[in-house]
Design a protein around this motif. Structure first.
Motif, short mmCIF file in Angstrom:
data_model
loop_
_atom_site.label_atom_id
_atom_site.label_comp_id
_atom_site.label_asym_id
_atom_site.label_seq_id
_atom_site.Cartn_x
_atom_site.Cartn_y
_atom_site.Cartn_z
N ILE A 167 0.75 -1.37 -0.24
CA ILE A 167 0.50 0.26 -0.06
C ILE A 167 0.83 1.34 -0.03
CG2 ILE A 167 -1.36 1.16 1.11
CD1 ILE A 167 -2.85 -1.71 3.09
N VAL A 168 0.43 2.06 -0.48
CA VAL A 168 1.10 3.20 -0.62
C VAL A 168 0.01 4.47 -0.33
CG1 VAL A 168 2.56 2.64 -2.34
CG2 VAL A 168 0.80 3.78 -3.51
N GLY A 169 0.67 5.46 -0.06
CA GLY A 169 -0.38 7.21 0.49
C GLY A 169 0.65 8.32 0.69
N ASP A 170 -0.12 9.03 1.66
CA ASP A 170 -0.04 9.99 2.24
C ASP A 170 -0.24 10.63 3.68
OD1 ASP A 170 -0.89 10.89 -0.35
OD2 ASP A 170 -1.17 12.29 1.48
N ALA A 171 0.82 10.82 4.90
CA ALA A 171 0.32 11.57 5.63
C ALA A 171 0.68 13.51 5.27
CB ALA A 171 1.02 11.19 6.85
N LYS A 172 -0.48 14.09 5.90
CA LYS A 172 -0.62 15.33 5.87
C LYS A 172 0.05 15.52 7.40
CE LYS A 172 -0.70 19.63 4.16
NZ LYS A 172 -0.46 20.08 5.54
N TYR A 184 3.50 0.48 2.40
CA TYR A 184 3.49 -0.51 3.81
C TYR A 184 3.07 -1.51 3.02
CZ TYR A 184 0.68 -3.09 7.53
OH TYR A 184 0.67 -3.64 8.45
N GLN A 185 4.18 -2.52 3.80
CA GLN A 185 3.43 -4.51 2.87
C GLN A 185 2.41 -4.74 4.53
OE1 GLN A 185 4.84 -6.72 1.25
NE2 GLN A 185 2.34 -7.29 1.90
N VAL A 186 1.09 -5.16 4.00
CA VAL A 186 0.14 -5.37 5.42
C VAL A 186 1.47 -6.62 5.57
CG1 VAL A 186 -1.46 -6.87 5.26
CG2 VAL A 186 -1.79 -4.98 3.52
N GLY A 187 1.05 -7.09 7.11
CA GLY A 187 1.40 -7.54 8.11
C GLY A 187 3.39 -8.28 8.25
#
Length: 365
Positions: A167-172, A184-187
């Motif tokens: 998973i990819v994303g961003d944190a404001k 993030y790799q789940v688990g």
């Protein structure tokens, strides 16, 4: 073949009467007041499963979280009835191990009775005959703490996922703290930030966004290319290789897409007519969708932040980038403090660039 479609609805809560809202929880008529309608039509992640013929096989919401259905379509906190849960699904994939869908986006959680925070989440499902049971999971390592001074992030969000549940994303960032892209790799432990994985490209306090990832582990998004100094900084599209190396694109490396389309040629070359500012999607063949600025007649020099001087015009356009020359040697563009230059020969670029359509005008200041 099964396709998964995602929908999110949004209603703004201006002028709510919380006393009336509390009465809606046990009401049989959720349409009797505006407040009751709001209690029903809050943000909610939903999905449809469609077959090859375009028929809807199943639909539902991702509202059921860890066994709690949150009052069905009325996602009110049981302890604080004036607060409503919110959620959104932004991308979906089919997990290669379980063959079940995994969706990503955000869900709200109560931060120690301080406020409701939007936090990056993924939704997993298991099929039970003709129905699906979904569970929500907050991505670890992106915790939001109460208190304005101590809080690192105001919200976090997942934007993309592949079939290996990466998973990819961003944190404001909170206040003046930067927005930070993560993977993030789940688990497997906590989310990791790109400014820690590829610090040469993601410099300290740079803002960044990870928009999508394909099944080869290739990530695309954007990152600042200059310090903000209190103003909005210019940024450029990047790619990061989280999976196996692809020619000169080595595992764990990050590159500006401008460098991968650079033909190392004259200032009026086709490659020098574009600057790629944001990559929004990538498929498993490595084809990237992006937004770019186009300078009719070419930018003044080959650097990433070159001006497009009058009488030339700078236009915003949609572009497609296709892998072309995986044996090429990457030729980074000139640094912005170097003088304009011309060279002959050299690389033709790892990515071929095609303009798909103009979407507006922008003059560089």
């Amino acid at each position: 073949m099964i396709n998964f479609l995602i929908l999110t609805t949004l209603v703004l809560p201006g002028g709510l009467d919380f006393n009336k809202l509390k009465q809606c929880v046990n009401s049989s008529n959720v349409y009797q007041t505006w407040e009751c309608q709001f209690s029903t039509f809050t943000n909610e992640a939903a999905f449809w499963i469609i077959d090859d013929s375009g028929n809807v096989k199943y639909s539902g919401s991702l509202n059921k979280v860890n066994g709690d259905n949150r009052d069905g379509l009325t996602p009110l906190d049981h302890n604080e009835d004036h607060l409503s849960f919110q959620s959104s699904a932004k991308a979906v994939a089919v997990d290669s191990k379980t063959n079940n869908p995994i969706a990503v986006g955000f869900s709200t959680i109560d931060v120690k009775s301080d406020y409701y925070a939007m936090q990056a989440a993924y939704f997993t499902s298991e099929s039970h005959g003709s129905s699906y049971e979904w569970k929500s999971h907050i991505i670890p390592g992106l915790n939001i703490e109460p208190g304005d001074d101590r809080r690192d992030f105001t919200y976090t969000m997942a934007n993309g996922v592949n079939s290996y549940s990466v998973i990819v994303g961003d944190a404001k960032g909170n206040g003046t703290k930067p927005q930070r892209a993560f993977i993030y790799q789940v688990g497997q432990g906590n989310a990791k930030f790109f400014d820690q994985l590829a610090s040469s490209l993601f410099f300290k306090d740079s803002n960044s966004n990870a928009a999508a990832i394909n099944n080869n582990g290739q990530v695309v998004g954007w990152v600042d290319v200059e310090a903000s100094n209190g103003a909005e900084a210019r940024h450029r599209a990047f790619t990061y290789i989280n999976g196996a190396a692809q020619g000169p694109l080595k595992t764990g490396g990050a590159w500006m897409l401008d460098d991968l389309t650079n033909d190392n040629g004259a200032a009026n070359s086709i490659a020098n007519s574009y600057r790629i500012v944001d990559a929004t999607g990538i498929n498993n063949a490595g084809v990237i969708s992006a937004t770019a600025f186009y300078c009719d007649g070419g930018y003044d020099n080959l650097s990433k932040l070159s001006a497009c001087s009058l009488p030339k015009k700078e236009v915003k356009t949609v572009v497609k980038l296709v892998p072309k020359n995986t044996d090429a040697v990457i030729q980074p563009r000139a640094k912005d403090d170097e003088q304009p230059f011309k060279r002959s020969g050299g690389s033709l670029g790892i990515l071929a660039l095609t303009a798909l359509g103009f979407i507006g005008f922008r003059r560089r200041k």
